[in-house]
Design a protein around this motif. Structure first.
Motif, PDB file in Angstrom:
ATOM      1  N   UNK A 128     -36.855  -5.854   0.340  1.00 15.25           N
ATOM      2  CA  UNK A 128     -35.780  -6.843   0.242  1.00 15.25           C
ATOM      3  C   UNK A 128     -34.723  -6.677   1.336  1.00 15.25           C
ATOM      4  N   UNK A 129     -34.434  -5.445   1.765  1.00 14.23           N
ATOM      5  CA  UNK A 129     -33.391  -5.251   2.760  1.00 14.23           C
ATOM      6  C   UNK A 129     -33.799  -5.766   4.132  1.00 14.23           C
ATOM      7  N   UNK A 130     -35.082  -5.906   4.366  1.00 14.01           N
ATOM      8  CA  UNK A 130     -35.543  -6.430   5.658  1.00 14.01           C
ATOM      9  C   UNK A 130     -35.177  -7.891   5.842  1.00 14.01           C
ATOM     10  N   UNK A 131     -34.929  -8.588   4.747  1.00 12.67           N
ATOM     11  CA  UNK A 131     -34.504  -9.988   4.816  1.00 12.67           C
ATOM     12  C   UNK A 131     -32.992 -10.116   4.809  1.00 12.67           C
ATOM     13  N   UNK A 132     -32.338  -9.341   3.965  1.00 15.42           N
ATOM     14  CA  UNK A 132     -30.929  -9.561   3.675  1.00 15.42           C
ATOM     15  C   UNK A 132     -29.991  -9.132   4.799  1.00 15.42           C
ATOM     16  N   UNK A 133     -30.436  -8.248   5.652  1.00 17.20           N
ATOM     17  CA  UNK A 133     -29.515  -7.630   6.608  1.00 17.20           C
ATOM     18  C   UNK A 133     -29.868  -7.973   8.050  1.00 17.20           C
ATOM     19  N   UNK A 134     -30.128  -9.251   8.284  1.00 17.95           N
ATOM     20  CA  UNK A 134     -30.341  -9.723   9.640  1.00 17.95           C
ATOM     21  C   UNK A 134     -31.773  -9.763  10.102  1.00 17.95           C
TER      22      UNK A 134
END
Length: 896
Positions: free
Chosen positions: A745-751
């Motif tokens: 999920x963090x690969x999408x949310x943070x740029x």
């Protein structure tokens, strides 16, 4: 149609090619002033993007005026396409006052007027001498006087330009009243001077050094100065950066400023002091006001700054001149966002006199006489309090003029952590560990306009200087052109053509308006804070969680910077640009490390910007800075992006981002596909574009080739964080367990998504195309889709199918044109049943007043900046990617 061509078409490149024409000679790009036409001759720099293959390195340009005439521009490449053509061009020009309806035009040969420009640079062992034709100055290569002289038409306007820092050994705390701090003065000692651009229309000189004790040998706090000069322009723009490398428990900055000596040529009655006040107001007084018991014949002329006769020539008025008080020292202090005070005194043995106060001063001071003088203006003066302006010695042969970025009349900077106790990560979302809650290596950039005058300026001229400093002077092209070219990713133009699109546009407008008001009402201002916003809201106290661990300052969490920049790109609104500019200045400096072992990394959200123990690439990544850099050509931001590319890997070697989650393995450190690797890739991609050097592309391919060999592609990590082994020295990734399937999920949310939009068409790599499409199409997808892709049984979806991730199936729709992905995207994004975000009320506010709050405020009870930025980014991007498939009916806009 291949995947590369599909994405390019979605960006509108074909439409742009038709607009520009088949011949480069037909290029004519409209421009406008971001903040209104200038009131005097102005130097300006800006960037323009181009479709791939349309502009060659040898291209020449001119600035076309409203009357059809042209004038010279200076240009240089900011970024390259993979085929070597120019992707972004930086421009500089000198515009006349009132210039409007401008455009950039391609010309066949070099414009001769550029070669005849008045800007001259001499660089030798003694220093750098700059002659713009309107003023001349010297920048020293050694010593503690940065600018020894500033001259107009042979007349000395200012001398001895220095950087000053006052350090003390303890905080200004009540407990220390009986033990006063020991203070010491430091001066900026120059170590290197480099001419980065030498004209013909624009020159940039970079000065570096450290502050050195005036009465000692200790040096600390590196500084970086950039001076900007334009042909025929007397004003000098200065970008001033410091990097803190002191001991937070011993080195408290009591004052930080820039000083000049301003010589006088006139008698006291012809000397004047000016401070800009609120809005376009100016406080103006002569050093010796001739307003006594009896009417003076000079009273009104003096108030307007007109030259009065010398005393010897009017013997009948000698008594007036001899007996009226004259004033030696003046200061304007802004110790909060809502209050400034002006004081003056006759001499050092006498008291200060309170003159007048106000709320928000615009940061300009002037000292001079009827023969001219100097104005200094600090941008975002009141927003960056505590700040001060000071003028001393106006009764002597020369005044000392200071602009204080940190006022010595306020408490000293206290950069210690907010608590001596580390609070639990599971309770306060705060990760504090010894040695990590440190300001060592964080930076701060300020901007000062240096305005010399060869004659006494009017109040209106000074007000104009203050406005020009505080409202960025920038030429910009239209959102429509930027959209056609596909500049800076996938984003939509505003569209209200259907009920659903209009509802989304309404929510986007409300979100921006809410945060603009919150910045002001909650007063998110101050030297170390201005530009940032808060992370999470506490409805029980009717306040943001400013004091609760990891819920306070946002620090770029979930791409707030990108939300603001995309909002600007699609609208062209100056007020949004100001928000985004301030945020980029803050997050790229204060929230990141610029020296030391954590250089190249940034700090996660916390009560103190650098307080959290989580130091990662996601905060320092170049994707967050690209918009500001390419639109403005700002060299300091270019340095920051370069440093991130050079040093983030070594930062990861020092700080394992998963040290609290995964046990140490045989590999040097851990990393994830996202946000770690996608952050690194954004750094490499930006350096590849800016330099044209394929070594940066090859660094991307090293990690990509590793993922391509793994059985589950980008999902080949351990657990919900999808951790992997990583070797920063080689850039190689290693799967910790061959059976791992992780969540991302963090690969999408943070740029990560916004980086991918730009990388896909320039990398044009089949492994990237396949793996990233797989990543987007499988996130939150039905289990049968995941099992079919990986050939093995999985027990739960790869991620939560909610609105934060709607742009992933949106991307899959762009690539495949399969409408099931468009439907999935809108299903993720739009609420499926009435609730707190239904009926158009997502960003509706309620007013708070009375005894429950300290002053009237507004509230959205369940708001968080995470959800706001992600909702807005998804809305902006989905309208571009899948706007043609938006549902015609939804309870949110139908009210059902």
């Amino acid at each position: 149609m291949n995947i590369f061509r599909s994405l390019k078409l979605s960006l509108g490149t074909v439409a742009c090619l038709a607009t520009l024409g088949s011949s480069a000679q037909q290029i004519n790009i409209p421009l406008k002033w971001l903040n209104g036409t200038p009131t005097k001759t102005t130097g300006v720099s800006w960037g323009i993007p181009w479709p791939q293959g349309q502009v060659k390195k040898s291209a020449q340009f001119a600035l076309a005026k409203a009357d059809g005439s042209t004038q010279a521009v200076q240009s240089w490449p900011l970024a390259y396409w993979p085929d070597g053509s120019i992707k972004w061009t930086g421009f500089a020009a000198v515009a006349d006052s009132g210039a409007h309806d401008l455009s950039i035009k391609m010309i066949g040969t070099k414009d001769k007027t550029a070669a005849n420009a008045t800007l001259q640079i001499t660089d030798d062992a003694q220093g750098v001498r700059i002659n713009t034709g309107a003023m001349q100055c010297v920048l020293a290569k050694t010593g503690n006087t940065v600018m020894p002289s500033l001259v107009i038409n042979g007349k000395s306007i200012a001398t001895d330009g220095q950087l000053t820092c006052i350090l003390q050994d303890k905080a200004d705390a009540a407990a220390d009243v009986e033990s006063s701090p020991v203070r010491q003065k430091y001066l900026g000692e120059v170590s290197s001077v480099k001419v980065e651009q030498s004209g013909p229309l624009r020159a940039v000189v970079k000065v570096e050094g450290k502050f050195k004790a005036a009465n000692g040998s200790r040096s600390l706090i590196p500084f970086i100065l950039r001076f900007y000069f334009y042909a025929g322009v007397s004003n000098i723009r200065l970008i001033h950066t410091i990097v803190y490398d002191g001991d937070q428990f011993k080195d408290y900055i009591k004052g930080m400023g820039l000083t000049f000596n301003v010589p006088f040529r006139e008698e006291l009655q012809n000397r004047h002091v000016r401070f800009s006040g609120e809005d376009d107001g100016v406080w103006a007084e002569p050093v010796q006001p001739l307003n006594g018991r009896r009417p003076s014949p000079y009273l009104f002329d003096q108030a307007q700054g007109k030259r009065l006769p010398n005393v010897a020539s009017v013997p009948t008025q000698k008594g007036l001149f001899d007996n009226m008080a004259s004033w030696n020292d003046y200061k304007l202090t802004q110790n909060s966002a809502d209050g400034f005070n002006i004081q003056k005194r006759t001499n050092g043995a006498s008291s200060w006199l309170d003159v007048i106060g106000g709320k928000r001063a615009t940061g300009l001071a002037f000292a001079g006489d009827a023969s001219g003088g100097l104005a200094l203006c600090l941008k975002n003066f009141w927003q960056s309090y505590p700040a001060a302006l000071e003028i001393n010695g106006t009764r002597t042969k020369q005044a000392k003029m200071s602009v204080w970025m940190w006022s010595p009349y306020a408490d000293a900077m206290d950069l210690r952590h907010y608590d001596t106790t580390a609070h639990d990560l599971n309770v306060t979302y705060e990760d504090v560990q010894p040695g990590f809650s440190t300001p060592y290596g964080v930076g701060r950039t300020s901007e000062v306009m240096i305005c010399p005058y060869a004659a006494m300026p009017t109040n209106q001229q000074l007000a104009n200087d203050a406005a020009a400093t505080n409202n960025t002077q920038l030429l910009v092209t239209t959102p429509q052109y930027l959209h056609q070219v596909g500049a800076l990713g996938l984003w939509s133009l505003p569209d209200r053509s259907t009920k659903g699109k209009a509802w989304i546009e309404d929510q986007l407008d409300k979100a921006l308006a809410f945060y603009q008001q919150e910045i002001d009402k909650r007063e998110w201002y101050g030297f170390w804070n201005y530009g940032d916003v808060m992370h999470s809201y506490d409805a029980s106290r009717h306040t943001w969680k400013y004091d609760i661990g990891g819920f306070a300052w946002d620090n770029t969490e979930l791409s707030t910077d990108l939300w603001l920049w995309y909002s600007y790109l699609r609208s062209g609104r100056a007020d949004i640009f100001k928000m985004a500019e301030a945020m980029t200045r803050h997050t790229s400096e204060v929230d990141c490390y610029h020296l030391g072992p954590m250089m190249g990394l940034g700090s996660r959200h916390n009560v103190n910007h650098w307080g959290d123990g989580s130091k990662e690439v996601r905060e320092s990544q170049a994707i967050l800075r690209r918009c500001f850099y390419y639109l403005t050509t700002d060299e300091r931001t270019g340095d920051i992006m370069h440093d991130a590319a050079m040093h983030a890997d070594s930062g990861l070697a020092h700080v394992d981002p998963l040290r609290e989650i995964l046990p140490k393995s045989k590999y040097p450190t851990h990393a994830r596909f996202g946000p770690d690797w996608v952050g690194l890739v954004g750094n490499y991609m930006t350096e590849w574009e800016r330099t044209g050097d394929v070594k940066w592309k090859n660094k991307i391919l090293v990690g990509l080739n590793d993922f391509a060999k793994m059985p589950h592609g980008f999902y080949s990590g351990k657990g919900k964080d999808a951790g992997m082994g990583y070797d920063p020295a080689t850039g190689h990734f290693y799967q910790l367990d061959q059976g791992d399937i992780g969540s991302l999920h963090l690969a999408t949310l943070m740029g990560g998504m916004e980086m991918a939009y730009e990388l896909t068409p320039i990398l044009n790599n089949k492994d990237w195309n396949r793996l990233y499409l797989q990543y987007c199409s499988l996130y939150g997808a039905p289990l049968e889709d995941v099992q079919a892709a990986f050939g093995k049984e999985v027990k739960e979806p790869l991620g939560d199918p909610n609105g934060d991730y709607a742009r992933q199936p949106g991307y899959a729709y762009v690539m495949t044109k399969d409408t099931k992905f468009a439907q999935r995207a809108w299903d993720y994004f739009l609420p499926k049943q009435p609730g707190r975000f239904g009926g158009g009320a997502r960003f509706d506010t309620q007013i708070l007043k009375g005894p429950m709050v300290v002053k009237p405020l507004q509230e959205i009870r369940n708001v968080s900046t995470n959800s706001t930025s992600q909702w807005c980014l998804n809305a902006i991007e989905l309208l571009q990617m899948a706007g043609d498939q938006i549902p015609e009916h939804n309870f949110a806009w139908d009210g059902k």
